[in-house]
Scaffold this motif. Structure first.
Motif, PDB file in Angstrom:
ATOM      1  N   ALA A 125      68.474 -41.174  59.404  1.00  0.00           N
ATOM      2  CA  ALA A 125      67.153 -41.422  58.834  1.00  0.00           C
ATOM      3  C   ALA A 125      66.404 -42.500  59.617  1.00  0.00           C
ATOM      4  CB  ALA A 125      67.282 -41.830  57.365  1.00  0.00           C
ATOM      5  N   LEU A 126      67.109 -43.538  59.995  1.00  0.00           N
ATOM      6  CA  LEU A 126      66.490 -44.636  60.742  1.00  0.00           C
ATOM      7  C   LEU A 126      65.923 -44.154  62.071  1.00  0.00           C
ATOM      8  CD1 LEU A 126      66.004 -47.732  60.780  1.00  0.00           C
ATOM      9  CD2 LEU A 126      68.201 -47.950  61.957  1.00  0.00           C
ATOM     10  N   ILE A 127      66.645 -43.281  62.734  1.00  0.00           N
ATOM     11  CA  ILE A 127      66.218 -42.804  64.050  1.00  0.00           C
ATOM     12  C   ILE A 127      65.179 -41.685  63.949  1.00  0.00           C
ATOM     13  CG2 ILE A 127      67.006 -41.647  66.160  1.00  0.00           C
ATOM     14  CD1 ILE A 127      69.676 -43.082  65.822  1.00  0.00           C
ATOM     15  N   LEU A 128      65.331 -40.797  62.970  1.00  0.00           N
ATOM     16  CA  LEU A 128      64.544 -39.571  62.946  1.00  0.00           C
ATOM     17  C   LEU A 128      63.355 -39.570  61.994  1.00  0.00           C
ATOM     18  CD1 LEU A 128      67.385 -36.910  63.152  1.00  0.00           C
ATOM     19  CD2 LEU A 128      66.012 -37.869  64.986  1.00  0.00           C
ATOM     20  N   ALA A 129      63.223 -40.584  61.151  1.00  0.00           N
ATOM     21  CA  ALA A 129      62.091 -40.617  60.227  1.00  0.00           C
ATOM     22  C   ALA A 129      60.737 -40.493  60.938  1.00  0.00           C
ATOM     23  CB  ALA A 129      62.142 -41.885  59.375  1.00  0.00           C
ATOM     24  N   GLN A 155      48.299 -42.492  68.168  1.00  0.00           N
ATOM     25  CA  GLN A 155      47.194 -43.440  68.273  1.00  0.00           C
ATOM     26  C   GLN A 155      46.782 -43.950  66.896  1.00  0.00           C
ATOM     27  OE1 GLN A 155      44.172 -41.232  70.386  1.00  0.00           O
ATOM     28  NE2 GLN A 155      44.930 -41.852  72.403  1.00  0.00           N
ATOM     29  N   GLN A 156      46.784 -43.057  65.910  1.00  0.00           N
ATOM     30  CA  GLN A 156      46.461 -43.447  64.543  1.00  0.00           C
ATOM     31  C   GLN A 156      47.488 -44.439  64.008  1.00  0.00           C
ATOM     32  OE1 GLN A 156      43.859 -42.668  62.569  1.00  0.00           O
ATOM     33  NE2 GLN A 156      44.672 -43.787  60.806  1.00  0.00           N
ATOM     34  N   PHE A 157      48.763 -44.184  64.245  1.00  0.00           N
ATOM     35  CA  PHE A 157      49.813 -45.094  63.805  1.00  0.00           C
ATOM     36  C   PHE A 157      49.645 -46.474  64.451  1.00  0.00           C
ATOM     37  CE2 PHE A 157      53.129 -41.492  63.036  1.00  0.00           C
ATOM     38  CZ  PHE A 157      52.382 -41.072  61.949  1.00  0.00           C
ATOM     39  N   ASN A 168      52.898 -48.081  57.210  1.00  0.00           N
ATOM     40  CA  ASN A 168      51.799 -47.137  57.021  1.00  0.00           C
ATOM     41  C   ASN A 168      51.771 -46.084  58.114  1.00  0.00           C
ATOM     42  OD1 ASN A 168      49.625 -46.084  55.681  1.00  0.00           O
ATOM     43  ND2 ASN A 168      48.123 -47.489  56.537  1.00  0.00           N
ATOM     44  N   GLY A 169      52.601 -46.309  59.162  1.00  0.00           N
ATOM     45  CA  GLY A 169      52.608 -45.390  60.282  1.00  0.00           C
ATOM     46  C   GLY A 169      53.910 -44.628  60.405  1.00  0.00           C
ATOM     47  N   TYR A 170      54.791 -45.126  61.264  1.00  0.00           N
ATOM     48  CA  TYR A 170      55.988 -44.375  61.625  1.00  0.00           C
ATOM     49  C   TYR A 170      56.971 -44.177  60.473  1.00  0.00           C
ATOM     50  CZ  TYR A 170      54.493 -45.072  66.459  1.00  0.00           C
ATOM     51  OH  TYR A 170      53.780 -45.057  67.639  1.00  0.00           O
ATOM     52  N   TYR A 171      57.081 -45.153  59.560  1.00  0.00           N
ATOM     53  CA  TYR A 171      58.137 -45.101  58.535  1.00  0.00           C
ATOM     54  C   TYR A 171      57.577 -44.977  57.112  1.00  0.00           C
ATOM     55  CZ  TYR A 171      61.778 -46.035  61.937  1.00  0.00           C
ATOM     56  OH  TYR A 171      62.649 -45.928  62.991  1.00  0.00           O
ATOM     57  N   ARG A 172      56.463 -44.341  56.982  1.00  0.00           N
ATOM     58  CA  ARG A 172      55.939 -44.091  55.634  1.00  0.00           C
ATOM     59  C   ARG A 172      56.873 -43.106  54.916  1.00  0.00           C
ATOM     60  NH1 ARG A 172      49.509 -43.584  54.649  1.00  0.00           N
ATOM     61  NH2 ARG A 172      49.485 -43.733  52.374  1.00  0.00           N
TER      62      ARG A 172
END
Length: 297
Positions: A125-129, A155-157, A168-172
């Protein structure tokens, strides 16, 4: 005596590296093949989870978008599943071997399998989220114009400030992802071998036993953890705006499904079908490749 102890420690370390390498390669190869086979089922299921559509409506929506967009979003899951096979199987086998060597000579018990499985699922989960997050945005047709490709999404992230790049970006939606992957992996690895061995003793071939074991596991896990998958899809497909906490997100999804359990489970039949094929093939291919790899060593 000290030299002997050092040599034993070195041999153990080399053994763990070889174990991780072999199991990782087998897991990666089997996961890649099954992803390409089952992606059409996955995308149909995604639309059901996101919009609470019946199968016919989801297929109609995809048909209207045309064949050029049908495989839109295939790259992230293809990469993610390959990495998933590497991490999930490699980490599990290595952790199980390490724990077993420190369990006073006891066999690989179900408890050790559960612990190793939960650990591998958490690392997964940590790597692939972030992969799953990008994938879910790409497959949401409402984001086609604003976020048409991976570059625009990233770019949005990255436009978020500070730690919001992650939250709010990669790990929402990260917490329910950890719960789903950790619990699911613990269930899968703790019951995979007992089911396979039982079927083999009943006279079934090794390949058939492995396929049935993976399929049966997937059905149980999919049914139990499907509500978490629905929650994750809805959390991860959101871009911008306020990030709800877990409780508020659960409430929002429950209300969007009119507080009805059967609407939460809309799409579960295709998930079961996809999971049976995916994990049946993955388990069969992995066990076969792992056996050949270990024999060659």
């Amino acid at each position: 005596m000290q030299d002997r102890s050092n040599r034993q420690g070195l041999d153990r370390g080399v053994g763990l590296v070889d174990l991780f390498r072999n199991s990782s390669f087998s897991g990666a190869a089997s996961s890649l093949v099954t992803t390409l086979i089952t992606f059409p089922i996955y995308k149909t299921t995604f639309r059901q989870q996101l919009h609470a559509l019946v199968i016919r409506e989801a297929l109609k929506q995809l048909y209207k978008e045309g064949p050029l967009k049908f495989y839109r979003g295939v790259l992230p899951p293809m990469l993610a599943k390959t990495v998933q096979g590497t991490v999930l199987f490699g980490t599990y086998e290595t952790a199980l071997h390490w724990l077993s060597s420190r369990s006073d000579g006891r066999s690989q018990s179900i408890l050790l399998c559960c612990i190793s499985g939960f650990f591998s699922g958490t690392i997964e989960a940590l790597i692939l989220a972030p992969f799953e997050r990008v994938q879910n945005i790409l497959q949401d047709s409402r984001k086609d114009s604003k976020l048409p490709n991976v570059r625009r999404i990233l770019q949005q992230f990255n436009s978020c400030s500070g730690y919001q790049v992650l939250t709010n970006g990669y790990y929402r939606g990260f917490l329910p992802t950890v719960l789903r992957n950790g619990v699911g992996s613990a269930m899968f690895f703790s019951s995979k071998d007992p089911i396979r061995d039982h079927l083999t003793q009943r006279g079934l071939s090794a390949h058939v036993s492995s396929f049935v074991s993976g399929s049966v596991n997937s059905i149980v896990i999919s049914l139990l953890l499907y509500p978490l998958s629905v929650l994750i899809v809805n959390m991860q497909s959101q871009v911008g705006g306020e990030v709800r906490n877990l409780k508020d997100s659960i409430t929002a999804v429950w209300r969007s499904r009119q507080s009805r359990v059967h609407l939460i489970y809309r799409g579960v039949l295709l998930v079961i079908l996809r999971s049976c094929i995916t994990w049946g093939l993955t388990t069969t291919m992995y066990e076969s490749m792992k056996g050949k790899s270990f024999k060659s060593d």
